[in-house]
Each structure stands twice: as structure tokens, then as C-alpha cells.
Design a protein around this motif. Sequence first.
Motif, PDB file in Angstrom:
ATOM      1  N   PRO A  87     -13.417  19.724  -6.713  1.00 17.34           N
ATOM      2  CA  PRO A  87     -13.228  18.267  -6.572  1.00 17.34           C
ATOM      3  C   PRO A  87     -14.447  17.527  -6.031  1.00 17.34           C
ATOM      4  O   PRO A  87     -14.746  16.423  -6.475  1.00 17.34           O
ATOM      5  CB  PRO A  87     -12.054  18.160  -5.610  1.00 17.34           C
ATOM      6  CG  PRO A  87     -11.342  19.467  -5.711  1.00 17.34           C
ATOM      7  CD  PRO A  87     -12.372  20.488  -6.033  1.00 17.34           C
ATOM      8  N   THR A  93      -6.807   4.873  -1.829  1.00 13.75           N
ATOM      9  CA  THR A  93      -5.616   4.259  -1.233  1.00 13.75           C
ATOM     10  C   THR A  93      -5.750   4.178   0.287  1.00 13.75           C
ATOM     11  O   THR A  93      -5.262   3.232   0.900  1.00 13.75           O
ATOM     12  CB  THR A  93      -4.326   5.020  -1.592  1.00 13.75           C
ATOM     13  OG1 THR A  93      -4.415   6.347  -1.109  1.00 13.75           O
ATOM     14  CG2 THR A  93      -4.099   5.051  -3.083  1.00 13.75           C
ATOM     15  N   PHE A  94      -6.441   5.154   0.864  1.00 12.14           N
ATOM     16  CA  PHE A  94      -6.654   5.080   2.312  1.00 12.14           C
ATOM     17  C   PHE A  94      -7.581   3.926   2.673  1.00 12.14           C
ATOM     18  O   PHE A  94      -7.356   3.203   3.638  1.00 12.14           O
ATOM     19  CB  PHE A  94      -7.213   6.394   2.841  1.00 12.14           C
ATOM     20  CG  PHE A  94      -6.157   7.438   3.037  1.00 12.14           C
ATOM     21  CD1 PHE A  94      -5.285   7.354   4.111  1.00 12.14           C
ATOM     22  CD2 PHE A  94      -6.018   8.470   2.146  1.00 12.14           C
ATOM     23  CE1 PHE A  94      -4.297   8.302   4.292  1.00 12.14           C
ATOM     24  CE2 PHE A  94      -5.037   9.427   2.320  1.00 12.14           C
ATOM     25  CZ  PHE A  94      -4.168   9.353   3.389  1.00 12.14           C
ATOM     26  N   VAL A 148       0.821  -1.206   0.000  1.00  6.38           N
ATOM     27  CA  VAL A 148       0.000   0.000   0.000  1.00  6.38           C
ATOM     28  C   VAL A 148       0.857   1.260   0.000  1.00  6.38           C
ATOM     29  O   VAL A 148       0.489   2.262  -0.590  1.00  6.38           O
ATOM     30  CB  VAL A 148      -0.960   0.015   1.197  1.00  6.38           C
ATOM     31  CG1 VAL A 148      -1.949   1.149   1.062  1.00  6.38           C
ATOM     32  CG2 VAL A 148      -1.705  -1.286   1.290  1.00  6.38           C
ATOM     33  N   LEU A 204      -6.907  17.408  -1.342  1.00  4.59           N
ATOM     34  CA  LEU A 204      -6.027  16.266  -1.086  1.00  4.59           C
ATOM     35  C   LEU A 204      -5.393  16.359   0.298  1.00  4.59           C
ATOM     36  O   LEU A 204      -5.282  15.358   1.013  1.00  4.59           O
ATOM     37  CB  LEU A 204      -4.929  16.193  -2.159  1.00  4.59           C
ATOM     38  CG  LEU A 204      -5.374  15.787  -3.562  1.00  4.59           C
ATOM     39  CD1 LEU A 204      -4.201  15.853  -4.537  1.00  4.59           C
ATOM     40  CD2 LEU A 204      -5.967  14.389  -3.569  1.00  4.59           C
ATOM     41  N   ILE A 263     -10.205  14.754 -10.650  1.00  4.35           N
ATOM     42  CA  ILE A 263     -10.777  13.559 -10.018  1.00  4.35           C
ATOM     43  C   ILE A 263      -9.733  12.787  -9.207  1.00  4.35           C
ATOM     44  O   ILE A 263      -9.925  11.637  -8.837  1.00  4.35           O
ATOM     45  CB  ILE A 263     -11.475  12.687 -11.107  1.00  4.35           C
ATOM     46  CG1 ILE A 263     -12.526  11.752 -10.481  1.00  4.35           C
ATOM     47  CG2 ILE A 263     -10.471  11.935 -11.966  1.00  4.35           C
ATOM     48  CD1 ILE A 263     -13.706  12.473  -9.889  1.00  4.35           C
ATOM     49  N   ALA A 264      -8.611  13.449  -8.899  1.00  4.47           N
ATOM     50  CA  ALA A 264      -7.572  12.759  -8.120  1.00  4.47           C
ATOM     51  C   ALA A 264      -8.036  12.445  -6.700  1.00  4.47           C
ATOM     52  O   ALA A 264      -7.556  11.499  -6.076  1.00  4.47           O
ATOM     53  CB  ALA A 264      -6.309  13.609  -8.076  1.00  4.47           C
ATOM     54  N   LEU A 265      -8.984  13.236  -6.210  1.00  3.94           N
ATOM     55  CA  LEU A 265      -9.390  13.069  -4.805  1.00  3.94           C
ATOM     56  C   LEU A 265      -9.909  11.667  -4.475  1.00  3.94           C
ATOM     57  O   LEU A 265      -9.392  11.028  -3.554  1.00  3.94           O
ATOM     58  CB  LEU A 265     -10.412  14.156  -4.432  1.00  3.94           C
ATOM     59  CG  LEU A 265     -10.868  14.172  -2.976  1.00  3.94           C
ATOM     60  CD1 LEU A 265      -9.709  14.389  -2.031  1.00  3.94           C
ATOM     61  CD2 LEU A 265     -11.929  15.248  -2.752  1.00  3.94           C
ATOM     62  N   LEU A 273      -9.409   8.919  -6.080  1.00  2.00           N
ATOM     63  CA  LEU A 273      -8.322   7.961  -6.261  1.00  2.00           C
ATOM     64  C   LEU A 273      -7.434   7.932  -5.019  1.00  2.00           C
ATOM     65  O   LEU A 273      -7.012   6.871  -4.555  1.00  2.00           O
ATOM     66  CB  LEU A 273      -7.462   8.354  -7.473  1.00  2.00           C
ATOM     67  CG  LEU A 273      -7.979   7.949  -8.841  1.00  2.00           C
ATOM     68  CD1 LEU A 273      -7.141   8.595  -9.930  1.00  2.00           C
ATOM     69  CD2 LEU A 273      -7.928   6.434  -9.003  1.00  2.00           C
ATOM     70  N   PHE A 274      -7.168   9.114  -4.504  1.00  3.31           N
ATOM     71  CA  PHE A 274      -6.330   9.246  -3.319  1.00  3.31           C
ATOM     72  C   PHE A 274      -7.036   8.630  -2.108  1.00  3.31           C
ATOM     73  O   PHE A 274      -6.435   7.912  -1.312  1.00  3.31           O
ATOM     74  CB  PHE A 274      -6.069  10.740  -3.105  1.00  3.31           C
ATOM     75  CG  PHE A 274      -4.993  11.048  -2.120  1.00  3.31           C
ATOM     76  CD1 PHE A 274      -3.700  10.580  -2.313  1.00  3.31           C
ATOM     77  CD2 PHE A 274      -5.246  11.839  -1.008  1.00  3.31           C
ATOM     78  CE1 PHE A 274      -2.695  10.896  -1.409  1.00  3.31           C
ATOM     79  CE2 PHE A 274      -4.247  12.154  -0.102  1.00  3.31           C
ATOM     80  CZ  PHE A 274      -2.971  11.679  -0.297  1.00  3.31           C
ATOM     81  N   MET A 275      -8.338   8.888  -1.984  1.00  9.06           N
ATOM     82  CA  MET A 275      -9.090   8.339  -0.860  1.00  9.06           C
ATOM     83  C   MET A 275      -9.154   6.819  -0.939  1.00  9.06           C
ATOM     84  O   MET A 275      -9.186   6.130   0.076  1.00  9.06           O
ATOM     85  CB  MET A 275     -10.502   8.933  -0.849  1.00  9.06           C
ATOM     86  CG  MET A 275     -10.505  10.391  -0.401  1.00  9.06           C
ATOM     87  SD  MET A 275     -11.947  11.284  -0.963  1.00  9.06           S
ATOM     88  CE  MET A 275     -13.079  11.053   0.357  1.00  9.06           C
ATOM     89  N   GLY A 315      -3.812   0.414 -11.319  1.00 10.88           N
ATOM     90  CA  GLY A 315      -3.516   1.744 -10.794  1.00 10.88           C
ATOM     91  C   GLY A 315      -2.367   2.406 -11.534  1.00 10.88           C
ATOM     92  O   GLY A 315      -2.423   3.579 -11.906  1.00 10.88           O
ATOM     93  N   PHE A 363      -8.034   1.263   1.047  1.00  7.40           N
ATOM     94  CA  PHE A 363      -7.269   0.052   0.793  1.00  7.40           C
ATOM     95  C   PHE A 363      -6.286  -0.205   1.932  1.00  7.40           C
ATOM     96  O   PHE A 363      -6.135  -1.333   2.442  1.00  7.40           O
ATOM     97  CB  PHE A 363      -6.565   0.286  -0.552  1.00  7.40           C
ATOM     98  CG  PHE A 363      -5.627  -0.759  -1.002  1.00  7.40           C
ATOM     99  CD1 PHE A 363      -5.824  -2.092  -0.720  1.00  7.40           C
ATOM    100  CD2 PHE A 363      -4.522  -0.405  -1.775  1.00  7.40           C
ATOM    101  CE1 PHE A 363      -4.937  -3.045  -1.171  1.00  7.40           C
ATOM    102  CE2 PHE A 363      -3.633  -1.348  -2.231  1.00  7.40           C
ATOM    103  CZ  PHE A 363      -3.836  -2.669  -1.915  1.00  7.40           C
ATOM    104  N   PHE A 364      -5.644   0.858   2.388  1.00  2.00           N
ATOM    105  CA  PHE A 364      -4.699   0.806   3.489  1.00  2.00           C
ATOM    106  C   PHE A 364      -5.383   0.261   4.748  1.00  2.00           C
ATOM    107  O   PHE A 364      -4.914  -0.669   5.417  1.00  2.00           O
ATOM    108  CB  PHE A 364      -4.211   2.229   3.774  1.00  2.00           C
ATOM    109  CG  PHE A 364      -2.755   2.331   4.096  1.00  2.00           C
ATOM    110  CD1 PHE A 364      -2.130   1.407   4.910  1.00  2.00           C
ATOM    111  CD2 PHE A 364      -2.002   3.375   3.583  1.00  2.00           C
ATOM    112  CE1 PHE A 364      -0.783   1.521   5.200  1.00  2.00           C
ATOM    113  CE2 PHE A 364      -0.661   3.492   3.865  1.00  2.00           C
ATOM    114  CZ  PHE A 364      -0.050   2.575   4.681  1.00  2.00           C
ATOM    115  N   PHE A 365      -6.516   0.857   5.039  1.00  2.00           N
ATOM    116  CA  PHE A 365      -7.312   0.526   6.203  1.00  2.00           C
ATOM    117  C   PHE A 365      -7.706  -0.954   6.162  1.00  2.00           C
ATOM    118  O   PHE A 365      -7.560  -1.689   7.131  1.00  2.00           O
ATOM    119  CB  PHE A 365      -8.551   1.419   6.127  1.00  2.00           C
ATOM    120  CG  PHE A 365      -9.317   1.544   7.394  1.00  2.00           C
ATOM    121  CD1 PHE A 365      -8.673   1.881   8.566  1.00  2.00           C
ATOM    122  CD2 PHE A 365     -10.687   1.348   7.400  1.00  2.00           C
ATOM    123  CE1 PHE A 365      -9.389   2.015   9.729  1.00  2.00           C
ATOM    124  CE2 PHE A 365     -11.409   1.481   8.569  1.00  2.00           C
ATOM    125  CZ  PHE A 365     -10.757   1.819   9.736  1.00  2.00           C
TER     126      PHE A 365
END
Lengths: 341, 448
Positions: free
Chosen positions: B171, B102-103, A61, A304, B94-96, B98-100, B76, B105-107
Amino acid sequence: MTLEILGISVLWLFLLGYLIIGSIDFGAGFFNAYGVLTGRQHILTNIIQRYLSPVWEVTNVFLVFFFVGVVGFFPKTAFYYGTTLLVPASIAIILLAIRGSYYAFESYGSRGHKGYSFMYGAAGLLIPASLSVVLTISEGGFVSMVNDNPVLDYHALFTSPLTWSIVVLAIAAVLYISAVFLTWYADKAGDRKATKLLRKYALIWAGPLAISVIGIMFELSKHNVEHFNRMIDIGWMFGLSAIMFVITVWFIWKKQHYSWALGLLIGQFALAFFAYGISHYPYLLYPYLTIYDSFTNPAMATALVVAFVLGLLLLIPSIYLLMKLFLFNKDYIRGKKDHHA
Amino acid sequence: MENESAVFFSRVLTELTLSFHIIYATIGVGVPLMIMIAQWVGIKKNDEHYILLARRWARGFVITVAVGVVTGTAIGLQLSLLWPNFMQLAGNVIALPLFMETFAFFFEAIFLGIYLYTWDRFENQKKHLLLLIPVAIGASMSAVFITIVNAFMNAPQGFDVVDGQLVNIQPILAMLNPAMPTKVAHVVVTAYMTAAFVLAAIAAFKMLKGSTHVYHKKALFLLMKVGLVFAVASAIIGDFSAKYLVEYQPEKLAAAEWHFETEKNAPLVLFGVTDGEEVKYAIKVPYALSFLAHSNPTAEVIGLNEFPEDETPPLYIHYLFDTMVMIGMFMVLVSAAYVLGKIRGWSFVSTKWFRWVIVAGGPLSIIAIEAGWWLAEVGRQPWILRKYMKVAEAATTSDHVDIMLILFCGLYIVLGVGSVVVLRRMFRHNPIEQEIEDRKAEKGGDFS
């Protein structure tokens, strides 16, 4: 602090995280394969399995976080790096995919296939090698613009001594970081045999690490003078990092203070990694791309950053729990308790 | 400058990666919920069988999740490697999500690690179950965020283009685009439905192979109930999706329904072949398309004639639509028949042939998922970002995409075969009867 610098610092921090925990993972795979080859895997397998099993997915990750974050904060990187990195990044993905999934297949499915161990160990060295090429490309000189599109010159890349010294550094760093960490872990688990063996590996790989760093400095002074000069300007950070390295090796040599050795190791790499990043500033790709001209719009940047802060509030307690249960739990490390599904 | 072969191979490689990834991703989103339900029922009823069900699913889940994670990493990165121009543009808006993602997924990754390694570690089983909640939430939220990005590609908003520059970017507004609610709901709910029917297929298959243990019967009944709920939900949300298309992407609906001319009292075309604009051998349900689109059998439905020819999707998406809908309806019927049959004591639901039907439901559900995604993606053609950027403009100009395609084909074969072999071996070496015996010996407890 501008949003540009905040963004790149956060991403750099996560890449550092990947560097450390990824190295531990990759190096462990290599030592395991080497142990199988020399008939000593019984010393290492337990230690390695106990550490890796619950955390392997988390390692991945960190990398995903970095590349998604880079495209988020600096969308132009998608254009420059996306186009040029097709081959090296695809190779890295394929190696990561095979290594990651076969790790799961092996540890949860069926155990003890030798050919698999070798492949797994080899992939662990090839992945950092292929990923490190990105750093080399970022130094400039390998990408040219043809019809407004970036094109990578593979011949120049693969015949450059800079490329190969960075590859050597990547591999040496992986093995050194991994060996120091596992020495500490094995010592905590009270496994004397494993500690002894891993301590030896740590000392062996300290040498190539130091030599490759000197080699890179030398090559960079010829390849990218601007970057080299900026590195000299913040030479104190590299100097401090070098001192930490010497003390780490000293502690390991003396078989004492392994916890300190681990802390200093992280400090050493954090300092060197940030010093490298700071001296690279403001370029993301020499000479085409800086963090300023590639930065996203303020609205997205703010969104972000907010998402990041909220995400961290969620993640930090979770990572703490993971570490408490597996990394700092004596019963678990020593293998007294196994609660796998 | 476009590089035609690079465009072609980038499309093929993306389609291949998505088609492979979506199988594991769907299982990855759905199965945690099934595990949670089984473990919850087990704790509530104090029935060890349900707990074992959860435990064995969790074990198999690790294998599918591993493939899901690594192929997800692949897609990805491929977004930037194969579609650099798209990501450069879309990244701004629309990066927001995508970024969220990863969180999320991390969680999920953190708690999955903890959950897997803490079986029987807690006195109170409920504590262990609690650890699964973040896994299920993380998995579902990953799907939500990624689907938001896909929805944005269909209905972009939250920015303005002035002199070729993106301005006035919002966003959050981009995330809350009109395609989002139906798309997200449909993806998540069909993932639950598919997971239930895939696991049900396994249970039915075990029973057909002669295992008479009550464990499988409990599993099957539970899964068919869960599957029925989500199959009905999928159908209802699917209907909303069609209504979204009417409003915002009429060309997609018209192509999927072979609706060439704008007209009132539009019939619904099922199956058939086209010869130019002539439809042969099709089943036509009078007024049904008008009703489907506007809840009014005489309403006017926009046809393909309203759009320039180079801006309409290929007509074969009609078959993808039919496949998806037919399988969805079939699964509603099968699960409803089974659940009702069990309650009312109809004997045919316990016959061999009906169990084979349930077994078929597993792969069929996966086919429906694939058809649905192909419909979603091909139906958006020629756009990658509807009305703003065409697929051909978005692709890489690199000359090596063909070789990468071959390498990734190899990778997916290795992963696909590997995961199936490992899963089969895992459960064949440790059948349920064996495991129950083992646990009895271990605990000396009260097992039936």
C-alpha cells in the motif's frame, strides 16, 4: 480476533455513531418543521440551532467514513453494492446534499424561509428511509445475478413488507432518538417549555419504535430464516436492549434522570445494533458475500488498521474538545454566549 | 459484459460531478490558508482590518465548504456506484489514502466547527488562530490524499498481477507512485493560487464598484503578493509535471503537444488546428518541446507514433493544456505587475482597466483548474488504471445511470445557484463599512 472481524466491528461502530448523531440531526429538522407548521417553532428553534450548528458537518463524516472504510476493508462490496445501490444511494446523496448545504445556507446566510423548513424536515425523514433500504437488500432475496452482474429487483423490494417495516423502524428510531436527546439537551439548557414539548415527542415515538421492531422480527422470520435463528441465539442482547428501552421510557415518563435516560438510549441502540450485526455474520449480502470472501489482502488490512489507530489518536482529543466547548458548556447551551464568525 | 450506454452516462456523470466539485474543493483547500495569513497579519500588525478580512472570508467559506462537503460525499459514493469494477480492483491497493482522507476531512470538520463558533471567545487572539491550523492542514491533506489516488490511476505500482490475481501488494509503495510528487504539489499549490486570485477579484470588484475603503486595498495587495508566490510555484511545479510525463506517460504529453512522430529538436506547438497529423495555424516554438521535456533543445521526444492507436488519448487535450498554461502565465504576469507596481509606484496598476484584469483573474483561475483536471483525466484515456484497466471495463452495468445524471444535474444547479445567491446576500446585507461601524459601536475601540 481476526482482521476481518476487527475491520467490520470498527466500521459497525462508526455506523452506530452515524445512526445516533445522524438521527438527532434528522429528527431535529423534522421537529423544527413541525413546530413551524403548528406555530410553536419559537419553543424549539433555539435549542435545535444551538446544538446543530457547530456539529452538522461532523455528522456527515461518520457516513463517509463508513462507506470509504467498507470499500477499503471489503473491496468486493464495491462490486455488489455499488452496482445494485445506484438508485437508492444516489437518491440518498441528493437528499443529503440538499439538506446539508441548505442547512449551511440558512443558518449562515438568510433565515426564516418556511418552505425551506418543510423541505428540510421532510428530507430528514426520507434520508434514513432511503439509507435503510440497504439493510433490507443485505438480507438477500432482492438481488440476483444476471450475466455475472448483480441486479436489483425493484418490484420485489418495494412490495416486500420487510422493506416497509424497516423503513418505519428507521423513521421511528430517528424521531425517538432525537426527541430523547433534545429532551436532555433542553433540560440542561434550563428551557422548560422545550423540555416539556420534546418529552412528549419522545413518549409518542416510543410506541411506533417498539411496534416496528416486533414487525421486523416477524417478517424476518419468514424472509431470512437463517438470520432470524441466529438472532434468537443471541436473544439476550435484544432482551437487554429492550429492558434499557423500557427504563428510558420510564425515566422520561417520570420526568427524571434525563442523563440516565440518554445513556440508556445509547446503550439500547448500541446493543440492538451490534446484536443485529453479529447475527448477520458472516454475511455482508446474503447469500453472495461474506466478510471472509470479500476481505482485502493482509497488507492493506494491516495498513488500514494502523492508519485507523493513528487517526483515532488525532480524532478522540478533537471530538472531546468539540463536545467540551459546545455540548457540555453551560454558557453555550443556554445561549449566553454566541461567538459565531 | 459491458453496457455501452451505462459506460457513456457514467463518464458524463463523473465528469459533471468532478467539474462541479473541483470549484468548491479548490476554494475549500485554498481559502483556509488565506484566512490564516490574514488573521496572522492582523494579529502581528494589530490591524483590525486584517482580522475582519479573516472573519468575513471565514463566513463566506462556510457556504463554499458546505457545497464542497456534500459534493465530495457524492463523488466518494459515485466512485463505487459508477465504477464498481474499478473500485473492487483498486480498493485492494489504493484504499489506504482514501481512508486517510476521511480522517483529514474529519479533523478539518471538527476544528472548522470550533473555529467558527469561537470568535472573540478567547482573550488571546492567537489561541483562536491556533484552531485554524488544523482546518488548513486538514483541508490541504484531503487534497493530498485524494490526489495520491488520482496519481495512482496514472502510474499504478505497488502490486503484481499473477494469473489475473493481485499479489505482492504494498500500500505505501502504491501511494509513493512516480506521478504523486508533481501531481500533489501542483494540485495543492494551484488551489492556494486560485483562492488568492478569486478573493483578489472580489476585492478589485468592490473597488471598481466605488468602495474606497482602505480595507479593500489592504486585501488586494496582500492577496496579489500571496497569489504571485503561488503562481510562480505552480509554474515551476508544472514544469516538473511535464518532465514526469516524459518519463512515465509519454503518450499523454505527446497528445497534449500534438507531437506525432518521435524526433529530435522537437518544437512546441501552441494553439492551431489538426487535420489528421497535419497541424495548421499553430505557433511553433523551435526546440521548445525538447527543451521542456529534457532541458536540452536537441533531445529526442517520444511521439504518438510509438503507441497503438486505441491506447492514446483524444487530441483535443492540446487545447486544455494551452488554456491551463496560458492562464497560469498570465496570472504570474498580472500579479507580478501589480506587486511591483505597488512597490515602485506605477500608476497603471491602480487604473480601472487593470482592476478589471484582476477581476477577470478570478474566473480565469477557476477555468485553468477545470482545464487542468480535464487534461489530467482525458489525457489518461482510454485507461482508468493505466495499462491495467480501461474505463469501459470499469463502469457499472446498471441501466439507470441516465436518470441519475438528470437528477444530479438538477442537484448541481440547485447547489450552484443557492451558494451564489446566499453569498451575495450575505455580503450585500452587511458591507464592510457597515460592519466596521457596528464593531466600533460595540467596542468603542480605536478603528481607522
